[in-house]
Design a protein around this motif. Sequence first.
Motif, PDB file in Angstrom:
ATOM      1  N   ASP A  85       9.715  -5.864   3.438  1.00 27.97           N
ATOM      2  CA  ASP A  85       8.876  -6.040   2.210  1.00 27.97           C
ATOM      3  C   ASP A  85       8.601  -4.411   1.941  1.00 27.97           C
ATOM      4  O   ASP A  85       7.751  -3.692   2.552  1.00 27.97           O
ATOM      5  CB  ASP A  85       7.544  -6.810   2.334  1.00 27.97           C
ATOM      6  N   HIS A  86       9.473  -3.865   0.834  1.00 26.93           N
ATOM      7  CA  HIS A  86       9.358  -2.426   0.486  1.00 26.93           C
ATOM      8  C   HIS A  86       8.039  -2.068  -0.077  1.00 26.93           C
ATOM      9  O   HIS A  86       7.507  -0.762   0.126  1.00 26.93           O
ATOM     10  CB  HIS A  86      10.369  -2.200  -0.554  1.00 26.93           C
ATOM     11  N   ASN A  87       7.103  -3.131  -0.474  1.00 26.88           N
ATOM     12  CA  ASN A  87       5.762  -2.553  -0.698  1.00 26.88           C
ATOM     13  C   ASN A  87       5.608  -1.728  -1.857  1.00 26.88           C
ATOM     14  O   ASN A  87       4.659  -0.690  -2.017  1.00 26.88           O
ATOM     15  CB  ASN A  87       4.953  -2.179   0.549  1.00 26.88           C
ATOM     16  N   ILE A  88       6.615  -1.979  -2.889  1.00 25.32           N
ATOM     17  CA  ILE A  88       6.565  -1.248  -4.044  1.00 25.32           C
ATOM     18  C   ILE A  88       6.194  -1.891  -5.108  1.00 25.32           C
ATOM     19  O   ILE A  88       4.918  -1.384  -5.804  1.00 25.32           O
ATOM     20  CB  ILE A  88       8.000  -0.824  -4.361  1.00 25.32           C
ATOM     21  N   PHE A 113       8.526  -7.462   7.861  1.00 25.86           N
ATOM     22  CA  PHE A 113       8.023  -6.304   8.046  1.00 25.86           C
ATOM     23  C   PHE A 113       7.666  -5.373   6.764  1.00 25.86           C
ATOM     24  O   PHE A 113       8.569  -5.319   5.765  1.00 25.86           O
ATOM     25  CB  PHE A 113       9.177  -5.447   8.841  1.00 25.86           C
ATOM     26  N   VAL A 114       6.539  -4.904   6.767  1.00 27.65           N
ATOM     27  CA  VAL A 114       6.178  -4.323   5.613  1.00 27.65           C
ATOM     28  C   VAL A 114       6.360  -2.869   5.557  1.00 27.65           C
ATOM     29  O   VAL A 114       6.001  -2.402   6.681  1.00 27.65           O
ATOM     30  CB  VAL A 114       4.655  -4.438   5.266  1.00 27.65           C
ATOM     31  N   ASN A 115       7.158  -2.268   4.706  1.00 32.03           N
ATOM     32  CA  ASN A 115       7.204  -0.669   4.832  1.00 32.03           C
ATOM     33  C   ASN A 115       5.963   0.051   4.761  1.00 32.03           C
ATOM     34  O   ASN A 115       5.149  -0.185   3.789  1.00 32.03           O
ATOM     35  CB  ASN A 115       8.364  -0.449   3.936  1.00 32.03           C
ATOM     36  N   LYS A 116       5.595   0.953   5.476  1.00 30.70           N
ATOM     37  CA  LYS A 116       4.428   1.778   5.477  1.00 30.70           C
ATOM     38  C   LYS A 116       4.607   2.991   4.709  1.00 30.70           C
ATOM     39  O   LYS A 116       3.683   3.851   4.506  1.00 30.70           O
ATOM     40  CB  LYS A 116       3.693   1.613   6.756  1.00 30.70           C
ATOM     41  N   ARG A 117       6.065   3.551   4.645  1.00 30.03           N
ATOM     42  CA  ARG A 117       6.062   4.752   4.100  1.00 30.03           C
ATOM     43  C   ARG A 117       6.033   4.663   2.662  1.00 30.03           C
ATOM     44  O   ARG A 117       6.150   3.975   2.080  1.00 30.03           O
ATOM     45  CB  ARG A 117       7.779   5.168   4.537  1.00 30.03           C
ATOM     46  N   LYS A 118       5.571   5.860   2.088  1.00 33.27           N
ATOM     47  CA  LYS A 118       5.081   6.029   0.803  1.00 33.27           C
ATOM     48  C   LYS A 118       6.690   6.252   0.135  1.00 33.27           C
ATOM     49  O   LYS A 118       7.208   7.433   0.481  1.00 33.27           O
ATOM     50  CB  LYS A 118       4.149   7.202   0.344  1.00 33.27           C
TER      51      LYS A 118
END
Length: 351
Positions: A85-88, A113-118
């Motif tokens: 999940d890129h979380n964008i 897995f959720v991406n934590k990187r901005k």
Amino acid sequence: QKLASLCYKKLSMSKKNSNVSLKDDFKKSKVFSNIFFNFTQKLDSLNQKKYLVAVSGGPDSLALVALSRAYSIYKKIKIHYVLVDHNIRKNSGKESKKVKKLLKKNKIDLKIFVNKRKIVKNIQAEAREARYEILLNYCKKHRIKILITAHNLEDQVETFFMRLSRGSGLKGLSSMRTLSKISPQVSLFRPLLDTKKIFIIKISKSVFGTYVKDPSNHNQKFLRTKVRNLKKPLEKSGIKYDQIFRSIKNLSISKDTLDQYLSKTYKELIKREKKEIFINYKKYSKLNKDTKIALINESIKQLRKNYYDLRSKKVENLIKNLSNKNFKKSTLGGCIFFKKRENLCLKLEKS
């Protein structure tokens, strides 16, 4: 096709796996049988006991899930399924859970897995980098050597056009390879590169009944979306994707021949001592532009231990600077380039 039929038989006979049956439509279709048979042959050639499949929820990845799941039952091997999940986007979390639920109905365990990187600038490139970092870490943890993605024929042609628009040479225009190294331990495998999206969508619908639509696929600010919209007008004018795909395959054959020459050139010109690489500049300066670009990229990859080439334009700018009499040093791809006696040298930038 006998192999595909046997797999279907095993699926239907197994109560435990009855929910992942590829259904009658999939079983009776000659096209689908051929796709599964080709898929099986390709994975057989890798001869691995476990794989990681990258899942997104789109029709491509769900078709890959169906094919790989059937293969895993037939071969009795372990296949892991991971969604990043890129979380964008606002609804990305809900979409991820929807995909997990869909696969769970078919007795398939999906890890999310959720991406934590901005991610703020080059959204698609940064999201792809974050995604592969997570997938590679998973491979490392579970000792998986092959990561499988669902890139298809249309993806291959789109990549060709995108690189054509950027002025890529032979290496870029030969586009994606079926099997390529992306880390010292892991290879990326694309078994559906020669499969048309129309069949992939049908497989996805036949097995799962639905798929997730990603709104970013229609966002006109992305180059890939613009290229994707060219398909209909191109085919109306007689330029078929099948023909372009054949050209890409021919370019790939030419690239393999070139790679053999480049490998020989690397050994003759490049020397490594501890944390520095030395290139015989006198011999290097006599090479043609494409070979110079390839050699610079190879040097950076050896030093940084990565597997991706830089954009040609950036390397060309460095090559232009090297010919300047006043050249002292320059940075590119996380490396510092400088001259030392008869050599062009590079070392890692200090972080």
